[in-house]
Design a protein around this motif. Structure first.
Motif, short mmCIF file in Angstrom:
data_model
loop_
_atom_site.label_atom_id
_atom_site.label_comp_id
_atom_site.label_asym_id
_atom_site.label_seq_id
_atom_site.Cartn_x
_atom_site.Cartn_y
_atom_site.Cartn_z
N UNK A 1 0.84 -1.18 0.00
CA UNK A 1 0.00 0.00 0.00
C UNK A 1 0.88 1.24 0.00
N UNK A 2 1.27 1.72 -1.18
CA UNK A 2 2.07 2.94 -1.27
C UNK A 2 1.23 4.18 -0.92
N UNK A 3 1.78 5.02 -0.06
CA UNK A 3 1.14 6.29 0.33
C UNK A 3 2.15 7.39 0.06
N UNK A 4 1.72 8.41 -0.68
CA UNK A 4 2.59 9.53 -1.00
C UNK A 4 1.84 10.84 -0.81
N UNK A 5 2.59 11.89 -0.49
CA UNK A 5 2.00 13.23 -0.48
C UNK A 5 2.89 14.14 -1.31
N UNK A 6 2.23 15.05 -2.00
CA UNK A 6 2.90 15.95 -2.93
C UNK A 6 2.42 17.38 -2.75
N UNK A 7 3.22 18.33 -3.19
CA UNK A 7 2.79 19.70 -3.38
C UNK A 7 2.56 19.85 -4.88
N UNK A 8 1.34 20.18 -5.25
CA UNK A 8 0.97 20.33 -6.66
C UNK A 8 0.79 21.81 -6.98
N UNK A 9 1.48 22.26 -8.00
CA UNK A 9 1.41 23.66 -8.44
C UNK A 9 0.64 23.70 -9.77
N UNK A 10 -0.41 24.51 -9.84
CA UNK A 10 -1.19 24.58 -11.08
C UNK A 10 -0.52 25.46 -12.14
N UNK A 11 -0.84 25.20 -13.40
CA UNK A 11 -0.41 26.06 -14.50
C UNK A 11 -1.22 27.35 -14.45
N UNK A 12 -0.56 28.46 -14.70
CA UNK A 12 -1.22 29.76 -14.85
C UNK A 12 -2.20 30.09 -13.72
N UNK A 13 -1.90 29.67 -12.50
CA UNK A 13 -2.75 30.01 -11.37
C UNK A 13 -4.13 29.39 -11.44
N UNK A 14 -4.30 28.31 -12.15
CA UNK A 14 -5.60 27.69 -12.33
C UNK A 14 -5.84 26.60 -11.28
N UNK A 15 -5.87 27.02 -10.04
CA UNK A 15 -5.99 26.09 -8.92
C UNK A 15 -7.32 25.34 -8.92
N UNK A 16 -8.41 26.00 -9.25
CA UNK A 16 -9.71 25.33 -9.20
C UNK A 16 -9.80 24.20 -10.23
N UNK A 17 -9.26 24.40 -11.42
CA UNK A 17 -9.25 23.33 -12.43
C UNK A 17 -8.38 22.17 -11.98
N UNK A 18 -7.23 22.47 -11.40
CA UNK A 18 -6.34 21.43 -10.90
C UNK A 18 -7.04 20.62 -9.81
N UNK A 19 -7.70 21.29 -8.90
CA UNK A 19 -8.44 20.59 -7.83
C UNK A 19 -9.49 19.67 -8.42
N UNK A 20 -10.20 20.14 -9.42
CA UNK A 20 -11.23 19.31 -10.06
C UNK A 20 -10.63 18.08 -10.72
N UNK A 21 -9.53 18.29 -11.46
CA UNK A 21 -8.90 17.17 -12.16
C UNK A 21 -8.34 16.13 -11.18
#
Length: 81
Positions: A1-21
């Motif tokens: 059971x691999x568990x990972x955490x990441x910091x994800x940076x959206x393109x062009x400040x599009x955080x809401x689209x990244x969250x949805x995807x």
């Protein structure tokens, strides 16, 4: 059971689209920052095969600029496999 955490940076400040995807992906939980354009992504896959598939899927997320690993744990390593 691999568990990972990441910091994800959206393109062009599009955080809401990244969250949805990212929210639409299996084995993923997101925690958007309140005051920054960054998202914490936590993944918990059942096995190595699912983890490899998820990694390939993450590489194709259109709104993702960068993904930085913050923590990783795989219980297979502990068992010596």
């Amino acid at each position: 059971m691999p568990i990972f955490s990441y910091l994800a940076i959206p393109k062009n400040g599009n955080k809401s689209e990244l969250c949805s995807e990212l929210s639409a992906l299996s084995y993923c939980e997101i925690l958007p920052a309140d005051n920054q354009d960054v998202v914490v992504l936590v993944t918990d896959t059942p096995d190595e095969t699912a983890e490899e598939t998820l990694q390939q899927t993450l590489k194709n997320v259109q709104s993702l600029q960068s993904l930085s690993l913050a923590f990783g744990y795989d219980d297979q390593e502990k068992q010596g496999k």
